[in-house]
Design a protein around this motif. Sequence first.
Motif, PDB file in Angstrom:
ATOM      1  N   GLY A  49      47.182  36.589  38.333  1.00 55.44           N
ATOM      2  CA  GLY A  49      45.761  36.323  38.114  1.00 55.44           C
ATOM      3  C   GLY A  49      45.254  35.181  38.981  1.00 55.44           C
ATOM      4  N   TYR A  53      42.410  35.359  41.871  1.00 56.70           N
ATOM      5  CA  TYR A  53      41.263  34.444  41.835  1.00 56.70           C
ATOM      6  C   TYR A  53      41.163  33.651  43.139  1.00 56.70           C
ATOM      7  CZ  TYR A  53      37.894  31.125  39.907  1.00 56.70           C
ATOM      8  OH  TYR A  53      36.769  30.366  39.675  1.00 56.70           O
ATOM      9  N   SER A  56      39.669  35.828  45.708  1.00 53.24           N
ATOM     10  CA  SER A  56      38.234  35.990  45.465  1.00 53.24           C
ATOM     11  C   SER A  56      37.445  34.764  45.916  1.00 53.24           C
ATOM     12  CB  SER A  56      37.981  36.240  43.973  1.00 53.24           C
ATOM     13  OG  SER A  56      38.667  37.380  43.512  1.00 53.24           O
ATOM     14  N   LEU A 217      35.316  34.680  39.545  1.00 49.16           N
ATOM     15  CA  LEU A 217      36.050  34.945  38.302  1.00 49.16           C
ATOM     16  C   LEU A 217      35.772  36.358  37.806  1.00 49.16           C
ATOM     17  CD1 LEU A 217      37.844  33.954  35.992  1.00 49.16           C
ATOM     18  CD2 LEU A 217      35.788  33.042  34.879  1.00 49.16           C
ATOM     19  N   LEU A 218      34.512  36.789  37.843  1.00 52.69           N
ATOM     20  CA  LEU A 218      34.154  38.145  37.425  1.00 52.69           C
ATOM     21  C   LEU A 218      34.828  39.181  38.320  1.00 52.69           C
ATOM     22  CD1 LEU A 218      30.345  37.721  36.641  1.00 52.69           C
ATOM     23  CD2 LEU A 218      32.202  38.022  35.002  1.00 52.69           C
ATOM     24  N   CYS A 219      34.893  38.874  39.612  1.00 52.35           N
ATOM     25  CA  CYS A 219      35.579  39.760  40.558  1.00 52.35           C
ATOM     26  C   CYS A 219      37.051  39.902  40.180  1.00 52.35           C
ATOM     27  CB  CYS A 219      35.435  39.203  41.970  1.00 52.35           C
ATOM     28  SG  CYS A 219      36.128  40.253  43.259  1.00 52.35           S
ATOM     29  N   THR A 220      37.666  38.789  39.817  1.00 48.01           N
ATOM     30  CA  THR A 220      39.079  38.785  39.415  1.00 48.01           C
ATOM     31  C   THR A 220      39.292  39.609  38.142  1.00 48.01           C
ATOM     32  OG1 THR A 220      39.376  36.592  40.384  1.00 48.01           O
ATOM     33  CG2 THR A 220      41.016  37.306  38.760  1.00 48.01           C
ATOM     34  N   LEU A 221      38.434  39.404  37.161  1.00 48.38           N
ATOM     35  CA  LEU A 221      38.556  40.125  35.898  1.00 48.38           C
ATOM     36  C   LEU A 221      38.377  41.626  36.079  1.00 48.38           C
ATOM     37  CD1 LEU A 221      36.581  37.684  33.547  1.00 48.38           C
ATOM     38  CD2 LEU A 221      39.065  38.002  33.676  1.00 48.38           C
ATOM     39  N   LEU A 222      37.429  42.015  36.954  1.00 48.87           N
ATOM     40  CA  LEU A 222      37.222  43.433  37.221  1.00 48.87           C
ATOM     41  C   LEU A 222      38.441  44.025  37.921  1.00 48.87           C
ATOM     42  CD1 LEU A 222      35.433  45.917  37.161  1.00 48.87           C
ATOM     43  CD2 LEU A 222      34.336  45.132  39.273  1.00 48.87           C
ATOM     44  N   VAL A 224      41.566  43.064  37.603  1.00 49.49           N
ATOM     45  CA  VAL A 224      42.615  43.233  36.581  1.00 49.49           C
ATOM     46  C   VAL A 224      42.308  44.440  35.702  1.00 49.49           C
ATOM     47  CG1 VAL A 224      43.714  42.181  34.572  1.00 49.49           C
ATOM     48  CG2 VAL A 224      43.203  40.777  36.589  1.00 49.49           C
ATOM     49  N   PHE A 225      41.045  44.585  35.326  1.00 52.66           N
ATOM     50  CA  PHE A 225      40.629  45.697  34.477  1.00 52.66           C
ATOM     51  C   PHE A 225      40.898  47.040  35.165  1.00 52.66           C
ATOM     52  CE2 PHE A 225      37.211  48.784  33.545  1.00 52.66           C
ATOM     53  CZ  PHE A 225      37.486  49.036  32.207  1.00 52.66           C
TER      54      PHE A 225
END
Length: 352
Positions: A49, A53, A56, A217-222, A224-225
Amino acid sequence: MGKESLVRQSNIELLRIVLMLMILLLHANYFTFGAPSGSDLIERPLLSGLRIYAESLTIVAVNCFVLISGYFGLKLKLRAIYSLLFQVYFYSISIFIFFSLIGSSVFSLKLMAKAIFPFINLWFVGSYLGLLLFSPMLNVFVENISQQKLCRYLILFYIAVFLFGYLTDVFKFFNGYSPVAFIGIYLTGRYIRLYGTDKILNFPKLYYIAIYIVSALLCTLLFVFLFRLPVESTFIERFRTYQISYTSPFTIISSIALFMFFLKLNIQSKWINWMATSALAVYLIHCDPNIVNHYCGIIWQMSEILSVPLFTIFLFVFVMFILIISILIDKIRIFIWNKLLVLIKGYGLEVH
């Protein structure tokens, strides 16, 4: 890069230096180790993660460089082209000769071809030259269009980038690795220069750094999703592969936010300006085909023998070392270029 003022703004010059550090870190991440896989996310979720990040946060560098060019405005002059080409060939030829003489690289026609045609490996320089050739038309376009029409054009351009350059690549944006993708970023820089005091763009600087951090951060979460999705399809696979790319809306938003943050800083320093004039050299040197494998190899080897905290410290020191050495070497190149200009002028010739 073209400028509308003879006085260098140290806040933007500082941004150039930061962006080169970002590129060094970018190439020390995915470029060296590859993107984390689904199994990496399961086995080492925190480390994976953090790597995502970091990617990103640093991938904004190229877009920010183009924003700087757009903000100050490129001027298509032969002297600027000659200077850029001299800088590119100074390093490609010198590095090739150096490594051939010391025997670290086996002499080959392939390596010689890369030295003679450096744009094969230096995609940014080729795309930037393309943008430079387009710049007179882009400048005329901006000068003869209203703010509202320019704003609408940019909105349409980014919709096209999202649909046909990010989700698909129908328009051949090549995920941002092309002068076509640079056009919208350049025009965004021009828009900021001309209309940057508008309510849309006029926020306190801390707002922009927050947008930059949150967008990454949103880019990272997407990312992972998407890797945790059980669905398999060509579309999902492309989405996973290019989620973190130059044409990603998260990258574009982060780039603009970071640029706006530095734009609002009030800094003036001769040392920063002196260092920033050699920022491009950092890219040209460490991305040379004779050097980049050594660069990545050292990072890979140190990651194998050091703990994560120690490796993080090493990486910071290493990229700072590469940055400083590259800048110092480039001062020699600048000295030679200036002497050449004097020599050319002595023969009654001018490079305009």
